[in-house]
Design a protein around this motif. Structure first.
Motif, PDB file in Angstrom:
ATOM      1  N   TRP A  47      77.062  34.662  78.392  1.00 56.41           N
ATOM      2  CA  TRP A  47      76.711  34.119  79.638  1.00 56.41           C
ATOM      3  C   TRP A  47      76.951  34.273  81.032  1.00 56.41           C
ATOM      4  O   TRP A  47      76.835  33.870  82.818  1.00 56.41           O
ATOM      5  CB  TRP A  47      77.547  32.531  79.733  1.00 56.41           C
ATOM      6  CG  TRP A  47      77.185  31.688  78.206  1.00 56.41           C
ATOM      7  CD1 TRP A  47      76.252  31.356  78.294  1.00 56.41           C
ATOM      8  CD2 TRP A  47      77.678  32.261  77.790  1.00 56.41           C
ATOM      9  NE1 TRP A  47      75.473  30.332  77.236  1.00 56.41           N
ATOM     10  CE2 TRP A  47      76.965  30.794  76.549  1.00 56.41           C
ATOM     11  CE3 TRP A  47      78.639  32.606  76.661  1.00 56.41           C
ATOM     12  CZ2 TRP A  47      77.065  30.730  74.736  1.00 56.41           C
ATOM     13  CZ3 TRP A  47      78.571  32.614  75.321  1.00 56.41           C
ATOM     14  CH2 TRP A  47      77.700  31.119  74.266  1.00 56.41           C
ATOM     15  N   ALA A 237      71.393  32.028  72.803  1.00 58.95           N
ATOM     16  CA  ALA A 237      71.912  31.160  73.450  1.00 58.95           C
ATOM     17  C   ALA A 237      71.434  32.749  74.675  1.00 58.95           C
ATOM     18  O   ALA A 237      71.286  32.779  75.773  1.00 58.95           O
ATOM     19  CB  ALA A 237      72.716  30.755  73.558  1.00 58.95           C
ATOM     20  N   ARG A 240      68.618  33.109  76.270  1.00 57.60           N
ATOM     21  CA  ARG A 240      68.169  33.008  78.067  1.00 57.60           C
ATOM     22  C   ARG A 240      69.187  33.125  78.539  1.00 57.60           C
ATOM     23  O   ARG A 240      67.859  33.489  80.024  1.00 57.60           O
ATOM     24  CB  ARG A 240      68.639  30.643  77.399  1.00 57.60           C
ATOM     25  CG  ARG A 240      68.418  30.381  78.626  1.00 57.60           C
ATOM     26  CD  ARG A 240      67.484  30.239  79.988  1.00 57.60           C
ATOM     27  NE  ARG A 240      66.997  29.134  79.052  1.00 57.60           N
ATOM     28  CZ  ARG A 240      65.461  28.520  79.166  1.00 57.60           C
ATOM     29  NH1 ARG A 240      64.989  29.414  80.458  1.00 57.60           N
ATOM     30  NH2 ARG A 240      64.702  27.218  78.882  1.00 57.60           N
ATOM     31  N   TRP A 290      62.378  26.860  76.832  1.00 64.53           N
ATOM     32  CA  TRP A 290      62.950  26.324  75.237  1.00 64.53           C
ATOM     33  C   TRP A 290      64.221  24.896  76.907  1.00 64.53           C
ATOM     34  O   TRP A 290      64.814  25.317  77.097  1.00 64.53           O
ATOM     35  CB  TRP A 290      64.414  27.203  75.679  1.00 64.53           C
ATOM     36  CG  TRP A 290      64.769  27.741  74.399  1.00 64.53           C
ATOM     37  CD1 TRP A 290      64.894  26.846  73.592  1.00 64.53           C
ATOM     38  CD2 TRP A 290      65.533  29.044  74.024  1.00 64.53           C
ATOM     39  NE1 TRP A 290      65.350  26.536  72.386  1.00 64.53           N
ATOM     40  CE2 TRP A 290      65.904  28.745  72.758  1.00 64.53           C
ATOM     41  CE3 TRP A 290      65.746  29.814  74.329  1.00 64.53           C
ATOM     42  CZ2 TRP A 290      66.496  29.597  72.157  1.00 64.53           C
ATOM     43  CZ3 TRP A 290      66.321  30.958  73.542  1.00 64.53           C
ATOM     44  CH2 TRP A 290      66.663  30.455  72.505  1.00 64.53           C
ATOM     45  N   SER A 292      66.912  22.963  77.794  1.00 65.18           N
ATOM     46  CA  SER A 292      68.102  23.740  78.231  1.00 65.18           C
ATOM     47  C   SER A 292      69.417  22.420  78.629  1.00 65.18           C
ATOM     48  O   SER A 292      70.144  22.618  79.200  1.00 65.18           O
ATOM     49  CB  SER A 292      67.838  24.376  79.680  1.00 65.18           C
ATOM     50  OG  SER A 292      67.323  23.806  80.595  1.00 65.18           O
ATOM     51  N   GLU A 294      70.125  20.191  76.576  1.00 65.71           N
ATOM     52  CA  GLU A 294      71.314  20.427  75.167  1.00 65.71           C
ATOM     53  C   GLU A 294      71.365  21.557  74.408  1.00 65.71           C
ATOM     54  O   GLU A 294      70.529  22.121  73.694  1.00 65.71           O
ATOM     55  CB  GLU A 294      70.953  18.689  74.533  1.00 65.71           C
ATOM     56  CG  GLU A 294      71.658  18.843  73.525  1.00 65.71           C
ATOM     57  CD  GLU A 294      73.092  18.958  73.409  1.00 65.71           C
ATOM     58  OE1 GLU A 294      74.174  20.390  73.658  1.00 65.71           O
ATOM     59  OE2 GLU A 294      74.178  17.893  73.396  1.00 65.71           O
ATOM     60  N   TRP A 295      72.304  22.475  74.518  1.00 66.17           N
ATOM     61  CA  TRP A 295      72.164  23.933  74.126  1.00 66.17           C
ATOM     62  C   TRP A 295      72.914  24.060  72.818  1.00 66.17           C
ATOM     63  O   TRP A 295      72.630  24.462  71.403  1.00 66.17           O
ATOM     64  CB  TRP A 295      73.123  25.017  74.686  1.00 66.17           C
ATOM     65  CG  TRP A 295      71.928  25.314  75.820  1.00 66.17           C
ATOM     66  CD1 TRP A 295      72.130  25.527  77.149  1.00 66.17           C
ATOM     67  CD2 TRP A 295      70.919  26.872  75.549  1.00 66.17           C
ATOM     68  NE1 TRP A 295      70.939  25.967  77.951  1.00 66.17           N
ATOM     69  CE2 TRP A 295      69.792  26.462  76.457  1.00 66.17           C
ATOM     70  CE3 TRP A 295      70.186  27.060  74.498  1.00 66.17           C
ATOM     71  CZ2 TRP A 295      69.671  27.975  76.460  1.00 66.17           C
ATOM     72  CZ3 TRP A 295      69.619  27.927  74.433  1.00 66.17           C
ATOM     73  CH2 TRP A 295      68.545  27.958  76.006  1.00 66.17           C
ATOM     74  N   THR A 296      73.600  22.517  72.290  1.00 66.08           N
ATOM     75  CA  THR A 296      74.202  22.472  70.893  1.00 66.08           C
ATOM     76  C   THR A 296      73.246  22.160  69.339  1.00 66.08           C
ATOM     77  O   THR A 296      73.126  22.403  69.013  1.00 66.08           O
ATOM     78  CB  THR A 296      75.055  21.545  70.833  1.00 66.08           C
ATOM     79  OG1 THR A 296      75.832  21.668  71.954  1.00 66.08           O
ATOM     80  CG2 THR A 296      76.207  21.165  69.641  1.00 66.08           C
ATOM     81  N   TYR A 298      70.311  24.206  69.310  1.00 65.86           N
ATOM     82  CA  TYR A 298      70.010  25.401  68.507  1.00 65.86           C
ATOM     83  C   TYR A 298      71.538  25.725  68.219  1.00 65.86           C
ATOM     84  O   TYR A 298      71.131  26.469  66.578  1.00 65.86           O
ATOM     85  CB  TYR A 298      69.951  26.545  69.632  1.00 65.86           C
ATOM     86  CG  TYR A 298      68.416  25.526  70.980  1.00 65.86           C
ATOM     87  CD1 TYR A 298      67.559  25.545  70.426  1.00 65.86           C
ATOM     88  CD2 TYR A 298      69.586  25.732  72.310  1.00 65.86           C
ATOM     89  CE1 TYR A 298      66.304  25.054  71.257  1.00 65.86           C
ATOM     90  CE2 TYR A 298      68.745  25.397  72.816  1.00 65.86           C
ATOM     91  CZ  TYR A 298      67.177  24.655  72.489  1.00 65.86           C
ATOM     92  OH  TYR A 298      65.965  24.440  73.197  1.00 65.86           O
ATOM     93  N   THR A 415      67.576  14.713  72.677  1.00 68.02           N
ATOM     94  CA  THR A 415      68.095  15.572  72.378  1.00 68.02           C
ATOM     95  C   THR A 415      67.435  15.099  70.793  1.00 68.02           C
ATOM     96  O   THR A 415      67.132  15.908  69.926  1.00 68.02           O
ATOM     97  CB  THR A 415      69.380  15.951  72.389  1.00 68.02           C
ATOM     98  OG1 THR A 415      69.633  16.012  73.302  1.00 68.02           O
ATOM     99  CG2 THR A 415      70.154  17.174  70.889  1.00 68.02           C
TER     100      THR A 415
END
Lengths: 439, 375
Positions: A47, A237, A240, A290, A292, A294-296, A298, A415
């Motif tokens: 990140w 991730a 991104r 995509w 973004s 709520e990344w959980t 994926y 989500t």
């Protein structure tokens, strides 16, 4: 809300009137760093582009006399070459945690910005009119990728009372188009010199372009490795993060360092024949937005279906800028690089760019399923979805799911609603793969 | 039939009767999407330039397969739907351009899904300066060569000058009609004027000049319009349909001026062909009263509006646009900042759908606005 799934998704409570943050930049900086610090320490490097982006913007805000607002489809190389500080307002919309961003989107609507303007852009306008972004000394933008971009750049310029320089993007991709854009880049440098009183340092421009070239070369190497099965990336991730770096930091030293780390990690995984944390069963291509907020989701899709994101439109770069070092050549190379960037390339020109790029990815990266998460306000790309779906199925037998989302605003599609679209689709893809195995 | 009746009828027919008359003479027809495409060039090739419109559209069902109803405007979808249903099969060619994301995509899908005998995409810059002018001039020369080779014709400078003169006559006559609305008691309504402009977009300009001249004469014998509550300026997008104007008139407003496509922007300034014809044609089009698609157009547009507010004694502006139009959408943001400078009240944006206009909602809001400003 805790779903029946053994995973917890974020809770958003929009019943309370959210507040505009008085020091938005540092609030975002704190939120990003806090979130990353909770990740596995071994994975935290992934990140870094987000941290670099917000750190750079916070530093720029401390001395706004050198701040230049740029559109996300304008490469920052021009600004770095001038020794100035780029701030990309829509990048800030992306980095901003959802619960902080929503009030800025709403604030823009109160000021008569239409609610069908892209939320990345309306969010940034809301931030500007709330004085959450430093007043720039100049604004450099392009008319690509879409009408939203023209609307946003002119609105920001009008609000700040700063004469903008907006490069007119051509429709075509050919030598004439590149020349047209390159001439405007040169004019853009003259504009920046006039607005800031600084002079372009050609040696610095060469250095910046050399780093930009290196970054693109690294991306190509990483992309080649992604063709391996399993895909040797630690988590989806990272795609991104790559897009954040390539949109906003090309020409910087820190992006090159991060990409070198990314490549080293991918090579090591490829050498060992391993992918990320979940077993790869379905290779997916996110050929457009995509979501973004709520990344959980994926992680969940990886865990339950083995659905691994291999392609993400905004992290796919075709062109590597190469230049003799001559000023004209540097500008032309930069022109091609900007016109070839994701979204710029696929949205400003003929729809075939979007369609053919999607087909190319699906074929070359052995994609099992394409997902078109259609950003609600994206007029140019939504009108390509059906034709892309037809081409992917007819030519490659790759099914494509399309659904409406706002990539930043869960009030449009939550989500749970997204999973309602994606899960049955992946189940179908998995069943078909099983049937294929049986023959 | 009076000239006004003839023109009104032509505005509501798509294709209109001049199409078959033109075809019967063995001539070709080329469709064009936007007013930034120089009709003069098509006309100088001996072709009939026919503005693509949504007039006659009954829905958007087939177009909705390709363009998303959640974010693409009903105008472009209505036109695409008509094309997919064969309504434009009479065209011998089609010229698209990058007027906006909706329009250019509708053009691309049309060409891709059903094809056209001649397809040309004209890139029109979004701003006006020396660099963009050179680029646009090159684009116009490419269009010239393409038209010549496909239709076996030559576009001479003389032909181009002649076409420009004919279209400039159209513009001058329309401007004289519009100027009648400066009167305290004009003799033509805004909705009628709007139909007159729409009609001219898709008929031979020579025939249009004749009809306009007759109309100018007819107006002298029409009774003046005294009975109205407020003089209204329409700012934004109303398309090729006069319904919005009629709603204003139904509640007592008199539309006296506008800044619209299919409105004064079409004819307020003539094109100037002097020196190099292609260079000056390009300059005229890039510098015409600007549509919001032009990045650098707002200041000129705002000045034009302020001038017209004074000249036409306007009481208030109705701001309107198509749903999902970002380019027109951001205009209200600019206007709000200049509220005092404008000098008259303006409405919050009134959103329209091209197919299935919700007359009731618009009527209520327009009536409320007129109540606030009426004399």
């Amino acid at each position: 809300m805790t779903s029946k799934r053994d995973i917890i998704f974020k809770e958003f409570d929009f019943s309370k009137k959210p507040e505009l943050k008085t020091d938005l930049l540092h609030t975002i900086q704190y939120a990003i760093k806090s979130a990353i610090s909770q990740r596995d320490p071994v994975m935290q490097w992934i990140w870094q582009p987000s941290i670099n982006a917000i750190d750079d913007m916070c530093a720029a805000a401390e001395d706004p006399t050198d701040v230049v607002l740029i559109g996300f489809n304008l490469a920052p190389e021009m600004i770095y070459a001038m020794g100035l500080k780029p701030v990309c307002p829509e990048g800030l919309s992306f980095l901003c945690p959802t619960e902080y961003l929503i009030p800025y989107i709403d604030e823009s609507h109160k000021a008569f910005i239409p609610d069908h303007l892209c939320s990345f852009l309306s969010g940034s306008i809301g931030m500007a009119i709330s004085n959450a972004i430093p007043k720039p000394v100049a604004i450099v933008h392009t008319s690509q990728p879409c009408d939203n971009s023209i609307a946003q750049s002119t609105a920001l310029a009008d609000f700040y009372g700063v004469e903008p320089y907006i490069i007119d993007s051509p429709y075509y991709d050919n030598d004439e188009a590149y020349d047209y854009f390159a001439v405007q880049i040169k004019e853009g440098f003259r504009y920046l010199e006039q607005m800031t009183g600084k002079k372009l340092d050609i040696d610095r421009f060469r250095e910046v372009m050399a780093r930009s070239q290196r970054a693109h070369e690294l991306v190509h190497e990483i992309n080649e490795l992604k063709k391996r099965k399993p895909c040797p990336i630690p988590t989806g991730a990272i795609l991104r993060q790559l897009s954040i770096g390539m949109y906003g930091q090309t020409g910087s030293e820190h992006l090159v360092r991060w990409l070198e780390k990314h490549l080293e990690d991918a090579r090591e995984r490829a050498h060992k024949g391993i992918g990320g944390q979940h077993e790869e069963k379905i290779r997916t291509a996110w050929i457009y937005a995509w979501p973004s907020f709520e990344w959980t989701i994926y992680e969940w899709l990886g865990k339950k279906y083995g659905a691994i994101p291999v392609i993400f439109q905004a992290s796919e770069y075709f062109y590597t800028p190469k230049s003799s070092g001559d000023f004209d050549d540097l500008c032309r190379s930069l022109a091609i690089r900007i016109l070839s960037c994701p979204m710029g390339r696929s949205s400003r020109g003929h729809l075939d760019y979007f369609v053919r790029d999607s087909a190319y990815w699906c074929k070359e990266w052995s994609i099992d399923a394409a997902i078109f998460a259609g950003h609600l306000q994206c007029k140019a790309n939504w009108s390509v979805a059906q034709i892309t779906k037809e081409v992917l199925m007819d030519e490659l037998g790759v099914p494509m799911l399309s659904f409406v989302v706002d990539a930043l605003d869960p009030r449009v599609t939550s989500t749970e609603q997204m999973l309602g679209y994606i899960e049955p689709f992946l189940e179908m893809v998995a069943e078909n793969k099983e049937l294929e195995k049986i023959g | 039939m009076t000239a006004l009746e003839e023109l009104t009828l032509l505005a509501k027919q798509n294709p209109n009767p001049t199409v078959s008359a033109w075809k019967n003479k063995g001539h070709k027809i080329v469709g064009y999407w936007c007013s930034y495409i120089p009709r003069e060039l098509v006309h100088a090739a001996g072709l009939l330039p026919y503005r693509i419109k949504g007039v006659g559209a009954e829905g958007t069902t087939r177009a909705d397969v390709y363009m998303a109803a959640v974010c693409n405007c009903t105008y472009s979808r209505a036109i695409l739907d008509m094309a997919l249903n064969g309504a434009y099969n009479f065209l011998d060619g089609l010229i698209g351009m990058n007027e906006c994301d909706h329009g250019r995509r509708a053009h691309e899908i049309w060409v891709k899904k059903i094809g056209v005998p001649f397809d040309h995409f004209l890139f029109v810059p979004h701003k006006s300066n020396d660099t963009t002018l050179r680029e646009f001039e090159k684009e116009l020369l490419k269009l010239k060569v393409h038209l010549e080779s496909r239709f076996h014709t030559f576009i001479t400078d003389e032909n181009l000058l002649n076409s420009a003169r004919i279209y400039n006559d159209n513009r001058a006559l329309l401007k004289s009609l519009q100027e009648n609305m400066k009167e305290k008691a004009p003799r033509i309504k805004g909705s009628e004027m709007h139909d007159v402009v729409i009609a001219g977009e898709s008929i031979p300009p020579e025939q249009y000049n004749q009809l306009l001249r007759r109309l100018v004469e007819e107006l002298e014998n029409r009774p003046p319009l005294y009975d109205y509550r407020a003089r209204i300026f329409i700012y934004g997008w109303t398309g090729d349909d006069s319904s919005f104007y009629k709603i204003v008139e139904d509640v007592g407003g008199l539309v006296v001026a506008d800044n619209c496509c299919f409105g004064t922007r079409e004819f307020w300034e003539p094109i100037h062909l002097d020196g190099d014809p292609f260079n000056s044609l390009a300059a005229s089009y890039l510098n015409r009263p600007p549509c919001p698609r032009m990045i650098d157009g707002f200041d000129k547009r705002f000045q034009d509006v302020k001038d017209m507010i004074t000249e036409f004694q306007v009481d208030g502006l109705l701001v309107t646009r198509q749903q999902f139009c970002d380019l027109h959408g951001v205009e209200a943001f600019f206007l709000k900042k200049r509220e005092k400078e404008l000098g008259v009240p303006f409405s919050a944006p009134l959103i329209q759908e091209y197919v299935g206009l919700d007359t009731g909602r618009l009527k209520t809001r327009i009536e409320a606005f007129i109540e606030q400003i009426e004399r």
